[in-house]
Scaffold this active site. Structure first.
Site, PDB file in Angstrom:
ATOM      1  N   HIS A   1      24.802  63.350  38.665  1.00  0.00           N
ATOM      2  CA  HIS A   1      26.228  63.369  39.010  1.00  0.00           C
ATOM      3  C   HIS A   1      26.375  63.616  40.504  1.00  0.00           C
ATOM      4  O   HIS A   1      26.049  64.687  41.005  1.00  0.00           O
ATOM      5  CB  HIS A   1      26.958  64.481  38.252  1.00  0.00           C
TER       6      HIS A   1
ATOM      7  N   SER B   1      22.797  67.259  36.631  1.00  0.00           N
ATOM      8  CA  SER B   1      24.025  67.412  37.410  1.00  0.00           C
ATOM      9  C   SER B   1      23.859  68.551  38.406  1.00  0.00           C
ATOM     10  O   SER B   1      22.995  68.474  39.273  1.00  0.00           O
ATOM     11  CB  SER B   1      25.221  67.656  36.466  1.00  0.00           C
ATOM     12  N   THR B   2      24.636  69.633  38.289  1.00  0.00           N
ATOM     13  CA  THR B   2      24.569  70.728  39.260  1.00  0.00           C
ATOM     14  C   THR B   2      23.163  71.320  39.298  1.00  0.00           C
ATOM     15  O   THR B   2      22.613  71.703  38.273  1.00  0.00           O
ATOM     16  CB  THR B   2      25.579  71.831  38.889  1.00  0.00           C
TER      17      THR B   2
ATOM     18  N   ASP C   1      27.407  66.519  29.221  1.00  0.00           N
ATOM     19  CA  ASP C   1      27.085  65.100  29.376  1.00  0.00           C
ATOM     20  C   ASP C   1      25.629  64.866  29.020  1.00  0.00           C
ATOM     21  O   ASP C   1      24.737  65.572  29.499  1.00  0.00           O
ATOM     22  CB  ASP C   1      27.360  64.655  30.814  1.00  0.00           C
TER      23      ASP C   1
ATOM     24  N   MET D   1      26.336  71.436  34.559  1.00  0.00           N
ATOM     25  CA  MET D   1      27.454  72.016  33.837  1.00  0.00           C
ATOM     26  C   MET D   1      27.967  71.030  32.792  1.00  0.00           C
ATOM     27  O   MET D   1      27.915  69.819  32.991  1.00  0.00           O
ATOM     28  CB  MET D   1      28.571  72.359  34.826  1.00  0.00           C
TER      29      MET D   1
END
Length: 376
Positions: free
Chosen positions: A224, A197-198, A319, A316
């Site tokens: 994401h 993600s991030t 998930d 973050m």
């Protein structure tokens, strides 16, 4: 207190963002800049905790400024621009240069941000805590010859990105650079699944560009990211990688030496079809506020048991943790990115803390770990 610099050529946007941040008890705006050169100077002088940076500015644009900042004074950066929605390539390039995250203005260059104020604040709090570092080029290694080099970036960007390319060592390759891929040997019916993600675009660049073109299995990825941006991410990675990279399409048959990135707003599942594996895209409800969700992909991959090599990287939240648990219960293998090299140590931390990681590796070693696991 989170100290912020706002770089935007619009006086209106500088005022609106300044008011937004200064009304919060945990933010203070310590400076503003009207162009990229001012942003560099203010960042060096004031050393903020984070920077909001517009792409389209006079004198020096945001991409050029970001390249210099990430080389000379690495600072967590949130891209805030009217171009990030229409110009997805500019956004992906900014993330590759080191921006932690991005957000689109609601409308044109002079616009109201009421509809995205909460998102700006939420993302800014994450960005301010992110660990950023100078982007370094991976050390040389033997392996397949990669595909043709990407088209040159605009001369100004190449000039300001050039100092990054001179560095050697671990980390993700700079814009325009090619990592030498690792050698692979033929193996069985493995499948690699990666969730991030991030900070993910940088991490994926560091890993995918080092996978060999003759990787004897396919790779699926959940990053994401909103709809529209994953296609540009896939196209960029394809130009700088030995493996083939594409945005996944429904009913794609997973092939060796190919990487499939889940499109924004679609879950990616993997289905057995005879001796082959097929990608199924769905718009079932978000899971944990994510679509695509890493958990959905991991859960669908668990059925393949010991054939699965799963990887969880920077991001973050948590998930992927539940899906990783399912993969481990079915005999799959797991690799987690370590804390030191994660931009945000959330998703890999959840997996490590749950005791689900077979290996915990720094970013620059994950591609090697994937190849080694595929050989087992």
């Amino acid at each position: 207190m989170i100290r912020v610099i706002i770089a935007d050529d619009s006086v209106f946007m500088r005022r609106v963002l300044t008011d937004l941040f200064n009304k919060q008890p945990d933010f203070t705006v310590v400076g503003t800049a009207a162009n990229g050169k001012e942003a560099i100077a203010k960042t060096k002088e004031l050393k903020p905790d984070m920077l909001t940076l517009d792409v389209n500015m006079p004198v020096m644009d945001g991409l050029n400024a970001l390249a210099v900042i990430m080389d000379q004074c690495p600072t967590p950066t949130l891209m805030v621009s009217s171009l990030t929605q229409r110009g997805t390539e500019a956004t992906i390039r900014a993330l590759a240069l080191g921006a932690v995250d991005f957000i689109s203005k609601d409308g044109g260059a002079v616009s109201r941000i009421d509809n995205i104020a909460d998102e700006i604040l939420e993302k800014s709090r994450v960005v301010a805590r992110a660990k950023v570092r100078r982007i370094l080029s991976p050390g040389a290694s033997s392996g397949d010859k990669p595909k043709a080099a990407p088209k040159p970036q605009p001369s100004a960007l190449s000039r300001f990105a050039a100092p990054l390319m001179k560095n050697a060592g671990g980390g993700s390759p700079p814009v325009g650079a090619k990592a030498k891929p690792i050698k692979a040997t033929p193996t069985g019916r493995k499948l690699v699944v990666i969730g991030t993600s991030t900070g993910g675009p940088q991490a994926l660049q560091a890993v995918i560009t080092r996978l060999p073109g003759n990787l004897p299995c396919g790779v699926t990825v959940v990053q994401h990211m909103p709809a529209g941006f994953t296609k540009s991410l896939a196209e960029r990675l394809d130009t700088i990688s030995a493996v083939s990279v594409k945005e996944a399409e429904n009913n794609d048959i997973i092939e060796s030496g190919h990487v499939y990135i889940a499109p924004g707003n679609y879950h990616l599942k993997i289905k057995a079809e005879g001796s082959q594996r097929k990608i199924i895209l769905t718009q079932e409800p978000p899971v944990g506020n994510h679509r695509p969700a890493v958990n959905v992909m991991f859960d669908s991959a668990a059925q393949f048991g010991g054939d699965i090599v799963s990887v969880i990287m920077t991001g973050m939240g948590c998930d992927g943790c539940d899906g990783m648990k399912s993969i481990k219960q079915h005999g799959g293998y797991s690799i987690a990115q370590n804390e030191a090299t994660s931009v945000v140590y959330g998703m890999p931390k959840a997996v490590v803390d749950a005791g689900l990681a077979d290996e915990v590796k720094p970013l620059q070693d994950i591609a090697d770990a994937i190849v080694a696991a595929v050989r087992k």
